[in-house]
Design a protein around this motif. Sequence first.
Motif, PDB file in Angstrom:
ATOM      1  N   GLN A 194     -48.856  17.065   7.103  1.00 50.91           N
ATOM      2  CA  GLN A 194     -48.942  16.239   5.894  1.00 50.91           C
ATOM      3  C   GLN A 194     -49.259  14.809   6.273  1.00 50.91           C
ATOM      4  OE1 GLN A 194     -44.903  17.285   4.428  1.00 50.91           O
ATOM      5  NE2 GLN A 194     -45.899  17.237   2.401  1.00 50.91           N
ATOM      6  N   LEU A 215     -48.527  11.113   4.995  1.00 57.21           N
ATOM      7  CA  LEU A 215     -47.572  10.470   4.082  1.00 57.21           C
ATOM      8  C   LEU A 215     -47.707   8.961   4.145  1.00 57.21           C
ATOM      9  CD1 LEU A 215     -44.432  12.521   5.196  1.00 57.21           C
ATOM     10  CD2 LEU A 215     -45.886  12.991   3.206  1.00 57.21           C
ATOM     11  N   PRO A 267     -47.009  12.134  -0.251  1.00 58.94           N
ATOM     12  CA  PRO A 267     -48.305  12.561   0.284  1.00 58.94           C
ATOM     13  C   PRO A 267     -49.452  11.638  -0.141  1.00 58.94           C
ATOM     14  CG  PRO A 267     -47.125  14.405  -0.668  1.00 58.94           C
ATOM     15  CD  PRO A 267     -46.359  13.179  -1.032  1.00 58.94           C
ATOM     16  N   SER A 292     -53.674  11.236  -0.347  1.00 58.47           N
ATOM     17  CA  SER A 292     -55.001  11.848  -0.159  1.00 58.47           C
ATOM     18  C   SER A 292     -56.081  10.777  -0.139  1.00 58.47           C
ATOM     19  CB  SER A 292     -55.286  12.867  -1.264  1.00 58.47           C
ATOM     20  OG  SER A 292     -55.334  12.198  -2.503  1.00 58.47           O
ATOM     21  N   VAL A 308     -55.908  18.214   7.755  1.00 59.46           N
ATOM     22  CA  VAL A 308     -55.654  17.228   6.703  1.00 59.46           C
ATOM     23  C   VAL A 308     -56.909  16.400   6.522  1.00 59.46           C
ATOM     24  CG1 VAL A 308     -54.460  15.079   6.188  1.00 59.46           C
ATOM     25  CG2 VAL A 308     -53.161  17.067   6.912  1.00 59.46           C
TER      26      VAL A 308
END
Lengths: 261, 410
Positions: free
Chosen positions: B275, B277, B284, B286, B383
């Motif tokens: 993840q 972060l 989280p 993006s 990711v």
Amino acid sequence: MLQSVWRYRHFILASIRGDLRGRFARSRLGAFWFILHPLAQSLIFSIVLAEVMRARMPNIDNQAAYPIYLLSGMAAWGLFSEILNRSLNIFIEQGSAMKKISFPRLCLPVIVLGSALINHVLLLAAILVIFMFFGHFPGLAWFYLIPGMAIISILAFGIGVFLGVLNVFARDIAQFMSVFMQLWFWFTPIVYLKSVIPPKFLPFIELNPMTPLVGLYQDALLLNQGPSWVGLWPAVFFGAIAVALSFVVFRRASPDLVDAL
Amino acid sequence: MSVVLNVSNVTKCYATYRSNLQRFANWFGASIAPTSEFLASKNISFQVMQGEAVALIGQNGAGKSTILKMVTGTVRPTEGTISVNGRISAILELGLGFNAEFTGRQNIYQAGGLMGFSQQELTEMMPAIEDFAEIGEFFDQPIRVYSSGMMARLAFALATAKRPDVLIVDEVLSVGDSYFQHKSFDRIRQFKAQGSSILLVTHGLGDVRALCDRVILLDKGTVLKDGDPDEVVDFYNAMIADRENAKLSVEQKRNDKGWLHTRSGTFQAFAASVQLLDAKALTPVSTAVVGQKLILRVDVEVKEQLPKLVLGLMLRDRTGHIIWGTNTWHTRQILEKPAVGQKLHFDIAFSCDLGPGSYGFSTAVTGSDTHLDANYEWQDNVVVFDVVNTTRPIFVGSSALNAQIEIVRG
């Protein structure tokens, strides 16, 4: 096959030119070396054998008869063995180019043939000078050398390409031929006269297709005589078969040829 | 777009016979089976369109060069057909057909003739070749005095003097200095822009990404994969890693944004979750802002008894260029004999000093410093996140260097 060779004629001519230049590059005497080589050989034979042979030379009282005889035969044999030996190895020599560049492979022996013929003509010119030095002037019989050269070329090219293709797969052939060519040389009346051969060996000598061809050179250069045309037919016949056979083998072997290099 | 090169069901078999007499007999109609056969290419089919650049990759002995030789026409396929629409020019080896005693100019005539050009064509092309090779007065000196780089320049200048419809290049661009490498690459790109198709063998996966539209992966003489560069190259990397391990397992899937996720390994230990972060809020992320403090959290599960455990990380941009990478072997944080069933948390804290764009993290759970030795799990682009610049003056590139510009009036 022949058409593609014609398309590459510029390359062939450039390569022949290059071949000659490459051979004489960086040596001071240049072109003299390849003339000196057969001359030295003839000189040695002349010194060793002159007395023995001169007694056997019929109808000629020229002191230089034997050296002239010897040089004539040597020249004919030189052309034959150069074409044959170099065709025999040319595919292996040029293996890396054949693997990576797509071009008609038949160009390679054609280049060998062309450069050998030019060398031969240069050698004949040198011989001419030497003959005049001996007081032996050339006659019109010199023109008989042209068909002689043609037949020798056909014969040597045919045998050379035929064995050259096989040699790619079975490399012993080149080794065998280097021995065989020595034998063949001594089974041809070059150093000795046909008249010294014991009668029981004569048929072998007559079967040899090089005998009439060497004879043509000797007759033309020494006696100023034309050849016996009938005697040449076996050589022409043998040469034509060798060329035809070499083309067939060349064509059949083509797909495998590069794989074995 | 028309098909320029069509390779269809091509098989190349190198046969060995008990004796050469058997081989000779086969030329004249006998059908004697060879004692052993080596299949260098098995049933290979692919097409190359006009203006397309295709790379062949694969390990040594995969059959790449055999295909190039068959396309060039020096080696004949045992079965199948190869058809080429247009003029083909192959650079399989630089400097073939050159004679050491000749000058550069004479060699152009000689080797150019070997390539099928007439003397007149070569005379016309000569100034361009001389210009491109940039070897100055050496052009008229024998090439035995050339350095290997100069020889490569001359050979490449000749090989590419006339734009072919299909250009075949076999790993020859690694010679020469970097200036000339660039120049050669530029010329290949120009050819491509003008409509030439390129077929290239290379081990430089960077070249593949930079130049090619498509990649074909060969393995043991067969086409293993044929597709987009990122997909095939990532698959290839995963494949090399798994070559060392008995269990080969490669999974690939593409997400909705077009990022390709590749997962491979023995899965004796693996990253159960990865993840990205925010460092403060621990939520989280993006889309990150330039300069934002971030944490990459990797949870690793150990399934079997292992001697060592190393976590490797790699950050790549959209085109696959590596921005950054390291592992816990380099940082001297190797875990010896991790307990079976244990869950390990790795928190990688970093500042998002990246330029605006799209980035992907790859993780590797391995037993040593390279993933070739013991590859437990390798995941590409596990990711994926975007970086936007809202806080800093506009800049380009993948690194936020935080540069200060000072102006002094004199």
